[in-house]
Structures are given as C-alpha cells and as structure tokens.
Design an enzyme around this catalytic site. Sequence first.
Site, PDB file in Angstrom:
ATOM      1  N   ARG A   4     -11.918  -1.769  12.963  1.00 35.49           N
ATOM      2  CA  ARG A   4     -10.519  -1.668  13.391  1.00 35.49           C
ATOM      3  C   ARG A   4      -9.565  -2.194  12.319  1.00 35.49           C
ATOM      4  NH1 ARG A   4     -10.202  -1.480  19.149  1.00 35.49           N
ATOM      5  NH2 ARG A   4      -8.353  -2.771  19.260  1.00 35.49           N
ATOM      6  N   GLU A  32      -5.042  18.615   2.059  1.00 34.65           N
ATOM      7  CA  GLU A  32      -5.829  17.455   1.640  1.00 34.65           C
ATOM      8  C   GLU A  32      -7.113  17.288   2.444  1.00 34.65           C
ATOM      9  OE1 GLU A  32      -3.891  13.641   2.127  1.00 34.65           O
ATOM     10  OE2 GLU A  32      -2.916  14.288   3.953  1.00 34.65           O
ATOM     11  N   LYS A  50      -7.659   5.784  -0.056  1.00 34.96           N
ATOM     12  CA  LYS A  50      -6.648   5.407   0.947  1.00 34.96           C
ATOM     13  C   LYS A  50      -5.481   4.679   0.303  1.00 34.96           C
ATOM     14  CE  LYS A  50      -4.872   4.962   4.999  1.00 34.96           C
ATOM     15  NZ  LYS A  50      -4.126   6.162   5.428  1.00 34.96           N
ATOM     16  N   TRP A  57      -5.227  -8.451  12.782  1.00 36.55           N
ATOM     17  CA  TRP A  57      -4.520  -7.564  11.845  1.00 36.55           C
ATOM     18  C   TRP A  57      -3.079  -8.029  11.915  1.00 36.55           C
ATOM     19  CZ3 TRP A  57      -4.542  -3.639   8.348  1.00 36.55           C
ATOM     20  CH2 TRP A  57      -3.384  -2.876   8.233  1.00 36.55           C
ATOM     21  N   HIS A 115      12.786  33.947  -4.059  1.00 37.19           N
ATOM     22  CA  HIS A 115      13.102  33.779  -5.478  1.00 37.19           C
ATOM     23  C   HIS A 115      11.835  33.726  -6.327  1.00 37.19           C
ATOM     24  CE1 HIS A 115      17.343  33.415  -4.665  1.00 37.19           C
ATOM     25  NE2 HIS A 115      17.024  32.622  -3.656  1.00 37.19           N
ATOM     26  N   GLU A 155       5.146  17.957   4.674  1.00 40.41           N
ATOM     27  CA  GLU A 155       4.088  17.090   5.189  1.00 40.41           C
ATOM     28  C   GLU A 155       2.978  17.933   5.839  1.00 40.41           C
ATOM     29  OE1 GLU A 155       3.142  14.265   4.762  1.00 40.41           O
ATOM     30  OE2 GLU A 155       1.907  13.685   6.469  1.00 40.41           O
ATOM     31  N   ASN A 164      -4.235  -9.431  21.523  1.00 43.31           N
ATOM     32  CA  ASN A 164      -4.101  -8.171  20.788  1.00 43.31           C
ATOM     33  C   ASN A 164      -2.879  -7.464  21.360  1.00 43.31           C
ATOM     34  OD1 ASN A 164      -4.383  -5.678  19.595  1.00 43.31           O
ATOM     35  ND2 ASN A 164      -6.165  -5.069  20.808  1.00 43.31           N
ATOM     36  N   GLY A 165      -1.972  -6.997  20.508  1.00 44.18           N
ATOM     37  CA  GLY A 165      -0.770  -6.307  20.995  1.00 44.18           C
ATOM     38  C   GLY A 165       0.466  -6.957  20.408  1.00 44.18           C
ATOM     39  N   CYS A 175      -5.996  -5.727  16.006  1.00 46.31           N
ATOM     40  CA  CYS A 175      -6.812  -6.897  16.334  1.00 46.31           C
ATOM     41  C   CYS A 175      -7.992  -6.495  17.210  1.00 46.31           C
ATOM     42  CB  CYS A 175      -5.974  -7.908  17.105  1.00 46.31           C
ATOM     43  SG  CYS A 175      -4.445  -8.309  16.288  1.00 46.31           S
ATOM     44  N   LYS A 179      -0.938  17.991   4.853  1.00 51.12           N
ATOM     45  CA  LYS A 179      -1.981  17.664   5.830  1.00 51.12           C
ATOM     46  C   LYS A 179      -3.082  18.726   5.805  1.00 51.12           C
ATOM     47  CE  LYS A 179      -1.750  14.265   6.550  1.00 51.12           C
ATOM     48  NZ  LYS A 179      -0.669  13.523   5.960  1.00 51.12           N
TER      49      LYS A 179
HETATM   50  C1  F6R Z   1      -1.415  11.657   2.586  1.00 49.36           C
HETATM   51  C2  F6R Z   1      -1.310  10.234   2.266  1.00 49.36           C
HETATM   52  C3  F6R Z   1      -0.724   9.852   0.966  1.00 49.36           C
HETATM   53  C4  F6R Z   1       0.094   8.544   1.070  1.00 49.36           C
HETATM   54  C5  F6R Z   1       0.514   8.072  -0.323  1.00 49.36           C
HETATM   55  C6  F6R Z   1       1.330   6.814  -0.273  1.00 49.36           C
HETATM   56  O1  F6R Z   1      -1.976  11.878   3.836  1.00 49.36           O
HETATM   57  O2  F6R Z   1      -1.722   9.395   3.021  1.00 49.36           O
HETATM   58  O3  F6R Z   1       0.053  10.861   0.416  1.00 49.36           O
HETATM   59  O4  F6R Z   1       1.199   8.780   1.884  1.00 49.36           O
HETATM   60  O5  F6R Z   1      -0.619   7.849  -1.124  1.00 49.36           O
HETATM   61  O6  F6R Z   1       0.593   5.748   0.243  1.00 49.36           O
HETATM   62  P1  F6R Z   1       1.300   4.471   0.812  1.00 49.36           P
HETATM   63  O7  F6R Z   1       2.088   4.900   2.000  1.00 49.36           O
HETATM   64  O8  F6R Z   1       0.179   3.537   1.163  1.00 49.36           O
HETATM   65  O9  F6R Z   1       2.184   3.936  -0.273  1.00 49.36           O
END
Ligand code: F6R
Length: 610
Positions: free
Chosen positions: A27, A490, A605, A75, A506, A483, A101-102, A2, A487
């Site tokens: 935000r 990507e 995203k 939000w 292997h 993970e 907010n919070g 928010c 990171k």
């Molecule tokens: C990597 C990343 C993606 C998401 C994936 C699932 O940094 O962000 O691998 O984790 O696209 O997205 P959500 O969680 O929105 O279903």
Amino acid sequence: MCGIVGYVGKNQAAPILLDGLAKLEYRGYDSAGIANIVDGKIEINKAKGKLAVLSDLVDGGSKIDSTIGIGHTRWATHGKPSDENSHPHMAEGGKFAIVHNGIIENYIELKANLVASGVQFKSETDSEVVAHLLEKHYEGDLLAAVKKTVEHLEGSYALGIVCTDYPDRFVAVRRSSPLIVGISDEGNFVASDIPAILAYTRKIYHLNDGDIVDLYADSVKIYDSELNPVMKQVEVVTWDVKAAEKGGYDCFMHKEIEEQPRALHDTISPRIDEQGKIVLDGVNLTKEDIEKCDKIYIVACGSAYHVGIVGKYTIEKLTRKPVEVDLASEFRYRDPIVNENTLMIIISQSGETADTLAALKEGKRMGARILSIVNVVGSSIANESDDVLYTWAGPEIAVATTKAYSTQLSMIYLIALYMADKLGMISEEELRSNLSALLDVPNLVEEIIKKNDPIVRELAEKYKEIDHAYYLGRNLDYAVAMEASLKLKEVSYVHSEAYAAGELKHGTISLIEQDTLVVALASCSKVLEKTLSNIEEVKSRGALVLTLTSEGNTAVESVSDHVIYLPKTKEMFMPSLEVVPMQMLGYYMAIARGCDVDKPRNLAKSVTVE
Ligand code: F6R
C-alpha cells in the site's frame, strides 16, 4: 495509504502485527509502529523508514511479552515522515493508544479546542486528536468513550484503539476507510486489507460505515454507531494471496482507477468549509499577493503537465491573469521571463521528478513564488516550495498515473476558484454553486466507472488490433485528449496522438484512412458545432469514431460509431469526468493486448534523472 493491523488472542501479538504489516507494504508507507499492552502499560515502538527498521528495533517482536496490540504503516499526509508523526499515538495520561487510517477533516478545530484545554500534542498529525479525545470522553466505559469520540470526527477513518484498563480487548471503528475483521480459534484480528491476516484465518467479517468492533481473544462483538448490536455473516476468503494484495484487482492501475471517487473526496472536501469558502491549508496567498502577480507559470512533466493545460484554461478564464504552461525539461533551459511578480505552480505526484525540481529551483532563483501541488508528503518539491497543497490520492503504485492526475485537476480548480474569489471576480452565489458541483464530482466519477466498465471493456476488445489512434478536442476537451492519448500509448503500446480538433486538417488528416480510430472529446458547448465539423471531416475519410460527450448532445450520434455519454456538470469540471473512461480505455486495451499494465516497458514511476 496507511495500513492497520490489530490482534488479541492466545499468541504473542508483536510478531503477528509485524507480519501483518509486512503484507500491507504494497500500500506504500514511510514509517511503521506497534503498540502493545505489557504489564498493564502501553508500550509503543515506532520508527520512520522501512518496516525492517521497526522489526530490528524490537527483535522481530520476540521480546514484547503481550498477546494484544495494534500496528500501523503510515503514508504521510499531515506532517512529514518522522518518528514523532508515526503511529501509534498515545493520550497524555498513557491510558489510550490509537492507530488511524484516513483523514480527520476537522482536526484543526478539534486540536485548537484540545490545546486550549491544556493538552500538549507530540506530533503534527491529524490522527493524534483521536487519542486525546478518547481520554477526554472516557468515564470508565470504553465503548461509550469511543462512540462519543467518533461523534466529533469528520472525514474518513479506520481506527484501532487499546486502553490499559482493558488489557484483554481492543476496539476498532470504520468510516469511509477500509477495515475488515478476521476471526480464528487462536485469536481475532482487524486489518486494512485481507492479506495482513490470510496466514492466520480466511474467516472474515466485512464492516459497514460507522461500525464499532469490540474484540476479545475468544469473541468479537460488532455494533453500529449508536452501539446497537449488529449481526454479520462470516465470509470465507477464497482468493490467493497475490490477488488479495491488490484488494482483489488484477493490477494496481485498475484498483487506482476505481479508488478515484475516494481520492477526490479526500482531496476536495477538507478544502471547503461549512460557510462555503475555500480553505487552502498550507497556502499563504493573500489578496495582495494575487493582485501583485502579473504572470503565472505552471510547470510539470507528463500527465502533470496535462493538468497544467487545464489550469491555463481555467485560471485565465476565472482570474484574467495570463498563464503559461511549460514542460519542466524545457522551462529550465529556455531563459523564461520570471521575476518577483511571478507565481509558479509546480505539479508533481512524486515530488521528486528531476526536471520539475530543477525548474522549480530555477524559478525560485529568479524570484518567483512557488506554489506546488504534490502527492508525496515531505518530498523534495514540497520541501523547496513556498506553499504546498497536497493531493490526498494515497500512494500511487501503477506507473501510469490515474488518481494522482484526477486529484491534481481538482486542486487546480480549487486554486482557480480561490484566486477568483480573492480578486472579487466571482460572486458568492457563483462560487457556492461551483463548489457544490465540485463536491459532487467524486459521486459522478463513481457513477461513470460503474456504468462504463462493461462498455469500455467491450470497446477495447473491438479495437485491440489497431495500430494508431488520434484523439481530438477543443479547449478543455483538447487538454483531456492529451492525457487520454498518453494513457492509451503508455500502457497498451498503441501509437496515439492528441490534436486540437481544428488543427488536424493542417497536415495530420492525411493519416486518416479506413478504420483509423479517432476518439473525439466533445463536451465544450461553446465549440461543440466546430468539433462536430471536425469529427465529420475524419468520419467522411473512413475513421472509426468513438465520441465522448455530455448527456443530451445527441447530435454527435450521426458522426460517431460509438458514443459514451457523461453526466452533466459545470463545464469547467468536465475534464474530471471525461478522463475516467479514457483511463479505462487505456487499461482495457492493455489487458486485451496482453501488456504488463502496472509496469509498462521502459518506464519508471518516479523519473529522478534528466
Ligand atoms: C503518465 C505519468 C507521467 C508522470 C510524469 C510526472 O501516466 O505518470 O507522465 O505524470 O512522469 O511525474 P510526477 O507527477 O511524479 O512529477
């Protein structure tokens, strides 16, 4: 997250509030609203959707004849995005309006007491309790009522408060949520972040936790939580507007990495009550339901899938229930064995990922019960689920997830412990000690970020020319390795792969040559010796080894070029600590290689297509 703006001064307030809220759009929000005092009465205008909807509703604020007001972009956390749930919220008598907010962690109890005394709520939000509490505690002294009200609140809050008895002033409060004060000859402001007021002033006050601010057109008084006056130095903002929108960070990924202690705290602490029991709001899983369940599927994509791997290790260990982790894109087409005794845990930040949503529907069609872990309130996955647990990470803007991943992990731990408790598979004492360690995770993450920032930055400078990296680990360390590898690749475009440490020999070990980067995750004590042997195997073939391990495991030094030591916690929670320097490594490598960190090429995203 928010956004709040407040103004009192010589000028018309509404256009200033709308302009300030527009500067806070970055935000993330799903609805917006403003409250102004007009002719001694509070006028509220609010609407679900973009700020433009609100702005059109009030003609850009031009017709609201008032020089005082508070504004908010919401939000959604408690209650879906809707006109009713949008802020500001008003007390029944119409004397007070508030923006918040919070998260008010004890709002259920506060609301129950207010409802019992006859108060009628208009929204599903946690925030509305604040308006009603102000009315309850008001005896003619505004600051005294604010003090009494906030004494009842647990959690995090930045508040803006207007009261019709004082059409020339408003009050703001800050505790664990951002809020700054801006001062100028034309009037005074509060805002969640500097960009909201930068067009009007560069003179600001930073507030401490608990501070209460009393704002008039020509003066600002700041008090501590006991209403003792506080003296502050005026600070002059020198940032440019673009930097300010990211709170001074160079990019959102960096900001979101550093927001993790707050996000974790907001996600974990409201779920643990004073008796040391787990309270999973939005979940209706009884002991019988859990006993009946003979199989658990965790289904997700990308980083959320990696959370699922941690889930498998953790839930199986604590509950002895078999857990399968599936990529949503595979699950939906592979004829899985699902029936009414199956529990499906769906994990998604956006709640809109097409494959995950389709897998959910497929599981549901076959009779599974759906429990989802979602960050976006009211998203499709949340709406389709039987039970929803929200991660309170706030909006995640950078494409590469960091704080959403971390909060998803914490929800998985809570689910595993909750089930174990319901099944009687964990003693009271063990549960209490695990929960106390979990509550400490946000502090440890904060410590890790502070300590390792310069270290990881320097390592990234050293490694920035590499073409390949291999991440190794066993057990939970392997889940984090996946993970960590994602990171790096990507955002920095360095090719990387994650391997279960015992698997490398292997085949893949043939790729290890002089100065190939190998990142070893070595925290699981049960397999530490084995992991050390695997590190030895790559080291003796010339690999450059960076090892992450818990404090005290100094044996790793003889096989590593660099070691990052992490504070000790229960091993179950080590993934939450290990992932943080790994996110930082991805981020700093991307910076060192000149990549667009927040928007890596070819990625979106929210992946709403197959
Ligand atoms: C990597 C990343 C993606 C998401 C994936 C699932 O940094 O962000 O691998 O984790 O696209 O997205 P959500 O969680 O929105 O279903």
